[in-house]
Design an enzyme around this catalytic site. Structure first.
Site, mmCIF file in Angstrom:
data_model
loop_
_atom_site.group_PDB
_atom_site.id
_atom_site.type_symbol
_atom_site.label_atom_id
_atom_site.label_comp_id
_atom_site.label_asym_id
_atom_site.label_seq_id
_atom_site.Cartn_x
_atom_site.Cartn_y
_atom_site.Cartn_z
ATOM 1 N N ASP A 169 -79.286 -62.168 12.595
ATOM 2 C CA ASP A 169 -78.269 -63.280 12.338
ATOM 3 C C ASP A 169 -79.259 -64.537 12.051
ATOM 4 O OD1 ASP A 169 -76.446 -65.146 12.489
ATOM 5 O OD2 ASP A 169 -75.778 -64.856 14.687
ATOM 6 N N GLY B 158 -77.985 -66.106 22.506
ATOM 7 C CA GLY B 158 -77.822 -65.006 23.397
ATOM 8 C C GLY B 158 -76.742 -64.149 23.439
ATOM 9 N N GLY B 159 -75.632 -64.586 22.836
ATOM 10 C CA GLY B 159 -74.384 -63.725 22.864
ATOM 11 C C GLY B 159 -74.555 -62.203 22.429
ATOM 12 N N LYS B 160 -75.108 -62.305 21.336
ATOM 13 C CA LYS B 160 -75.308 -60.804 20.716
ATOM 14 C C LYS B 160 -76.429 -60.019 21.801
ATOM 15 C CE LYS B 160 -74.028 -62.688 16.200
ATOM 16 N NZ LYS B 160 -74.169 -63.985 16.598
ATOM 17 N N CYS C 226 -83.021 -63.266 15.618
ATOM 18 C CA CYS C 226 -82.858 -64.533 15.731
ATOM 19 C C CYS C 226 -81.811 -64.641 16.881
ATOM 20 C CB CYS C 226 -82.430 -65.183 14.640
ATOM 21 S SG CYS C 226 -83.535 -65.145 13.176
ATOM 22 N N ALA C 227 -82.329 -64.752 18.308
ATOM 23 C CA ALA C 227 -81.443 -64.235 19.251
ATOM 24 C C ALA C 227 -80.831 -65.439 19.987
ATOM 25 C CB ALA C 227 -82.130 -63.647 20.402
ATOM 26 N N ASP D 250 -86.746 -65.580 19.544
ATOM 27 C CA ASP D 250 -86.451 -67.085 19.019
ATOM 28 C C ASP D 250 -87.479 -67.853 18.864
ATOM 29 O OD1 ASP D 250 -83.345 -68.229 18.429
ATOM 30 O OD2 ASP D 250 -84.652 -69.787 19.238
ATOM 31 N N CYS E 274 -73.394 -67.018 9.413
ATOM 32 C CA CYS E 274 -72.085 -67.567 9.816
ATOM 33 C C CYS E 274 -71.883 -68.578 8.644
ATOM 34 C CB CYS E 274 -71.965 -68.090 11.389
ATOM 35 S SG CYS E 274 -73.394 -69.325 11.501
#
Length: 425
Positions: free
Chosen positions: A303, A245-247, A241-242, A262, A356
């Site tokens: 995530d 895009g940080g990860k 679940c991108a 995504d 989160c």
């Protein structure tokens, strides 16, 4: 600034507030849909700041206003009063704020008859000023969320979270290369986990290294899941679940071959833009996670979609736009995602599950139940040996529980849950 010059951003901020409190919209959705595009860049930034600060101080503003209101006004008027109260509390010139508030009420045919009340109430608020505001208690998390949090944590911890939420969030940055060199230019603080924190960042795109793609914005807590995953050069890794895009960029920077999934076309465009700016490479696929069936991955980062209750210090609209009614559907979806992700892993492969969220049902409980559903599945507690991660953050089932009040003296962090699961060989 004249009253007319200041009315545009205030009117736009009021629209955002009305949409959040009355329609259950999120600021990110509204801004993404172009709610502020009619304003010049400087006014867009001011409108967003006014709306965010008002939402962050909403409960405190309501307490101050209650002293001067005989009955609760319509939501449209109430939001004007809230907006102006927060501005007055911040030290804005009373004359301009009061006049703007009256004008906003007068321009709305449905509320125009209340301009006299608005004027009288805001003048009383102005007389109280920042000193009166500072005497009020920190705003509380709305009851629909405060109840579950009190069930999970002590009253002292919930109060500490609320204090950090009210203080707001600094800007955190993840660096692609040399952190110390990047910080020489950015002049921030290097956090224990390696993120750079800026207290007063200003315009992000104007910061040193942005155009060069040296770094990206990412809360320090959100950077830890990839540290736990520990991607290696040449590995085949899936970011399930991108967006935004940080990860994905963290994994790509390691030299691993990353596939980013995504379901949203719009969000995937943002992932591609971030990859292009930073010069990093990833295979991007727009697909529902459950419809993606390619297997053989060495590692997967999940995530998962969640309540996002850990992000309130950065997104103070969330408690007012949501009511908790979606919790069970999200919890069920997370469980199904864990089981689906395991089918895409090589034997012996590793899955980092994270959310989160501050709710144990979206973290600790999910891992306990995943272990029961999947014989041979284990939790890799050694993966939590990450620089800067405190041993006290570890949980009984073998994950990490991050809370907003951690590093409170530095500005806190997002609430997160993180665990690494190992598929049997």
């Amino acid at each position: 600034m004249s009253q007319q010059q200041g009315l545009g951003p205030r009117k736009a901020a009021l629209f955002l507030l009305d949409q959040v409190t009355s329609e259950g919209k999120l600021l990110s959705e509204l801004i993404g849909e172009g709610a502020l595009q009619h304003l010049p860049a400087e006014d867009r930034a001011r409108a967003q700041r006014l709306a965010t600060e008002t939402l962050r101080g909403m409960a405190r503003a309501d307490r101050m206003l209650a002293r001067f209101l005989q009955k609760t006004p319509p939501e449209a008027v109430r939001n004007v009063l809230r907006l102006c109260t927060v501005e007055l509390a911040g030290g804005e010139a009373a004359h301009g704020v009061v006049n703007a508030g009256v004008e906003l009420v007068a321009r709305n045919k449905r509320t125009a008859t209340m301009k006299g009340m608005t004027n009288a109430v805001l003048r009383k608020v102005a007389a109280e000023g920042p000193d009166g505001w500072a005497k009020l208690a920190n705003p509380r998390i709305p009851g629909w969320l405060r109840g579950p949090l009190k069930d999970a944590y002590s009253p002292e911890i919930v109060a500490a979270m609320e204090a950090v939420h009210f203080a707001g969030a600094p800007l955190d940055i993840t660096v692609k290369g040399d952190v110390a060199a990047a910080n020489d230019a950015l002049k921030g603080e290097i956090l224990p986990t390696g993120s750079i924190r800026l207290a007063n960042a200003g315009q992000v795109s104007a910061l040193p290294g942005f155009d060069e793609g040296d770094w990206w914005v990412q809360d320090a807590a959100a950077a830890i899941p990839v540290m736990v995953l520990a991607p290696q050069d040449g590995e085949k890794i899936l970011d399930l679940c991108a967006a935004p895009g940080g990860k994905t960029m963290q994994i790509a920077a390691s030299g691993a071959h990353v596939t980013a999934i995504d379901s949203s076309v719009g969000r995937m465009i943002r992932v591609k833009e971030n990859l292009k700016r930073t010069g990093l490479t990833a295979k991007t696929v727009t697909s529902d996670a459950f419809e993606f069936s390619e297997g053989g991955f060495d590692a997967i980062l999940l995530d998962a979609p969640c309540s996002a209750t850990g992000t309130i210090r950065r997104h103070p609209d969330l408690p007012y736009a949501k009511d908790g009614s979606e919790f069970q559907d999200l919890i069920d979806q997370q469980a199904r995602m864990i089981d689906h992700a395991l089918t895409l892993l090589k034997p012996g492969g590793r899955l980092v599950f994270c959310t989160c969220s501050l709710l144990p049902d979206e973290g600790e409980v999910q891992v306990d139940e995943a272990l029961e559903r999947n014989p041979g599945l284990t939790v890799d507690v050694d993966a939590l040996d990450v620089a800067g991660v405190d041993a006290d953050w570890r949980t009984e089932e073998g994950g990490l529980r991050l809370r907003p009040d951690f590093w409170a003296d530095k500005g806190g962090m997002d609430g997160f849950y993180i665990a690494q699961l190992r598929k049997p060989a």
